[in-house]
Scaffold this motif. Structure first.
Motif, PDB file in Angstrom:
ATOM      1  N   LEU A 116     -39.032 -99.293  -9.813  1.00 14.20           N
ATOM      2  CA  LEU A 116     -39.060 -98.089 -10.649  1.00 14.20           C
ATOM      3  C   LEU A 116     -37.871 -97.974 -11.605  1.00 14.20           C
ATOM      4  N   LEU A 117     -36.698 -98.436 -11.180  1.00 17.41           N
ATOM      5  CA  LEU A 117     -35.522 -98.326 -12.060  1.00 17.41           C
ATOM      6  C   LEU A 117     -35.696 -99.093 -13.375  1.00 17.41           C
ATOM      7  N   ARG A 165     -37.450 -95.397 -21.095  1.00 13.86           N
ATOM      8  CA  ARG A 165     -36.417 -94.430 -21.462  1.00 13.86           C
ATOM      9  C   ARG A 165     -36.781 -93.021 -21.001  1.00 13.86           C
ATOM     10  N   VAL A 166     -37.125 -92.934 -19.722  1.00 14.04           N
ATOM     11  CA  VAL A 166     -37.426 -91.633 -19.107  1.00 14.04           C
ATOM     12  C   VAL A 166     -36.643 -91.532 -17.799  1.00 14.04           C
ATOM     13  N   PRO A 167     -36.347 -90.315 -17.348  1.00 17.47           N
ATOM     14  CA  PRO A 167     -35.682 -90.172 -16.047  1.00 17.47           C
ATOM     15  C   PRO A 167     -36.592 -90.668 -14.930  1.00 17.47           C
ATOM     16  N   LEU A 168     -35.993 -91.207 -13.910  1.00 18.24           N
ATOM     17  CA  LEU A 168     -36.738 -91.696 -12.747  1.00 18.24           C
ATOM     18  C   LEU A 168     -37.615 -90.586 -12.152  1.00 18.24           C
ATOM     19  N   ASP A 169     -37.095 -89.345 -12.175  1.00 28.42           N
ATOM     20  CA  ASP A 169     -37.858 -88.203 -11.649  1.00 28.42           C
ATOM     21  C   ASP A 169     -39.214 -88.060 -12.322  1.00 28.42           C
ATOM     22  N   ASP A 170     -39.275 -88.372 -13.644  1.00 28.03           N
ATOM     23  CA  ASP A 170     -40.544 -88.252 -14.368  1.00 28.03           C
ATOM     24  C   ASP A 170     -41.578 -89.251 -13.861  1.00 28.03           C
ATOM     25  N   PRO A 213     -39.955 -83.100  -7.279  1.00 24.66           N
ATOM     26  CA  PRO A 213     -39.947 -81.649  -7.477  1.00 24.66           C
ATOM     27  C   PRO A 213     -38.647 -81.213  -8.129  1.00 24.66           C
ATOM     28  N   GLU A 214     -38.703 -80.086  -8.838  1.00 15.98           N
ATOM     29  CA  GLU A 214     -37.495 -79.568  -9.473  1.00 15.98           C
ATOM     30  C   GLU A 214     -36.503 -79.130  -8.411  1.00 15.98           C
ATOM     31  N   VAL A 215     -35.223 -79.265  -8.757  1.00 20.59           N
ATOM     32  CA  VAL A 215     -34.167 -78.824  -7.845  1.00 20.59           C
ATOM     33  C   VAL A 215     -34.261 -77.310  -7.724  1.00 20.59           C
ATOM     34  N   GLY A 216     -33.975 -76.792  -6.533  1.00 24.91           N
ATOM     35  CA  GLY A 216     -34.064 -75.354  -6.300  1.00 24.91           C
ATOM     36  C   GLY A 216     -33.233 -74.556  -7.284  1.00 24.91           C
ATOM     37  N   ASP A 217     -33.724 -73.401  -7.641  1.00 23.72           N
ATOM     38  CA  ASP A 217     -33.065 -72.512  -8.581  1.00 23.72           C
ATOM     39  C   ASP A 217     -31.842 -71.894  -7.921  1.00 23.72           C
ATOM     40  N   PRO A 218     -30.637 -72.090  -8.497  1.00 23.72           N
ATOM     41  CA  PRO A 218     -29.426 -71.563  -7.859  1.00 23.72           C
ATOM     42  C   PRO A 218     -29.224 -70.069  -8.080  1.00 23.72           C
TER      43      PRO A 218
END
Length: 198
Positions: free
Chosen positions: A58-59, A66-71, A76-81
């Protein structure tokens, strides 16, 4: 039938996501193989779900696209602080908790109505720090009767009889930080160079 493991579900969706990104970019498997060094057959099996995605595969793909690995993995999105706690009414005051944890230092924004002018001192264990955000606040602390203006703060041991409320001129907004015994605000002040040189 038991629900599928969320991790397994996410991994199953990586192949179709990789194929969609490649088609969207108009890249062939041959081109992608040349850019990443991953064999064409491995890329094809990865997209078809016949090969489990791994970080080693995947890397280079994330770099090629040229996209983030998360894409690529649909992380999931990181929790809202942000803290979204609701104000409540306590003894005629509007109290908005600013901390979530039940133990440790507690912080509140308190709106004191103008009618709360009659002192009712009390004592309890702990230490409190008050800061006036707007309006004027009356603070009775032991035998002292003080008025704090906007931007002024007070710090005291709550075993001393105390009460804070309105001066009667209007409502006051106060930031309150309370710590149980042994928990105090630590304010650090730097000494200026001129003072240290003397």
């Amino acid at each position: 039938m038991a629900d599928q493991d969320p991790v397994a579900t996410a991994l199953d969706l990586v192949g179709p996501r990789l194929r969609a990104v490649r088609k969207e970019r108009g890249v062939t498997l041959t081109d992608l193989s040349e850019r990443t060094g991953i064999s064409k057959s491995t890329l094809s099996r990865l997209e078809n779900g016949q090969r489990r995605p791994s970080l080693e595969l995947l890397l280079p793909l994330a770099q090629a696209y040229r996209v983030p690995l998360d894409d690529l993995v649909g992380a999931p999105e990181v929790g809202d602080p942000r803290i979204r706690l609701k104000p409540r009414r306590v003894n005629g005051r509007t109290v908005l908790p600013l901390t979530r944890q039940p133990n440790g230092v507690q912080a509140w924004k308190i709106v004191i109505p103008s009618r709360q002018t009659k002192p009712q001192p009390r004592t309890h264990d702990g230490y409190e720090w008050l800061y006036v955000l707007s309006g004027r606040m009356r603070l009775v602390l032991g035998d002292r009767d003080l008025v704090l203006e906007v931007g002024e703060a007070a710090e005291f041991d709550t075993q001393l009889p105390h009460w804070f409320g309105s001066t009667g001129d209007g409502p006051a907004e106060v930031l309150s930080i309370f710590g149980r015994p042994g928990e105090r605000m630590h304010v650090r002040a730097r000494t200026s160079r001129r003072e240290t040189a003397q």
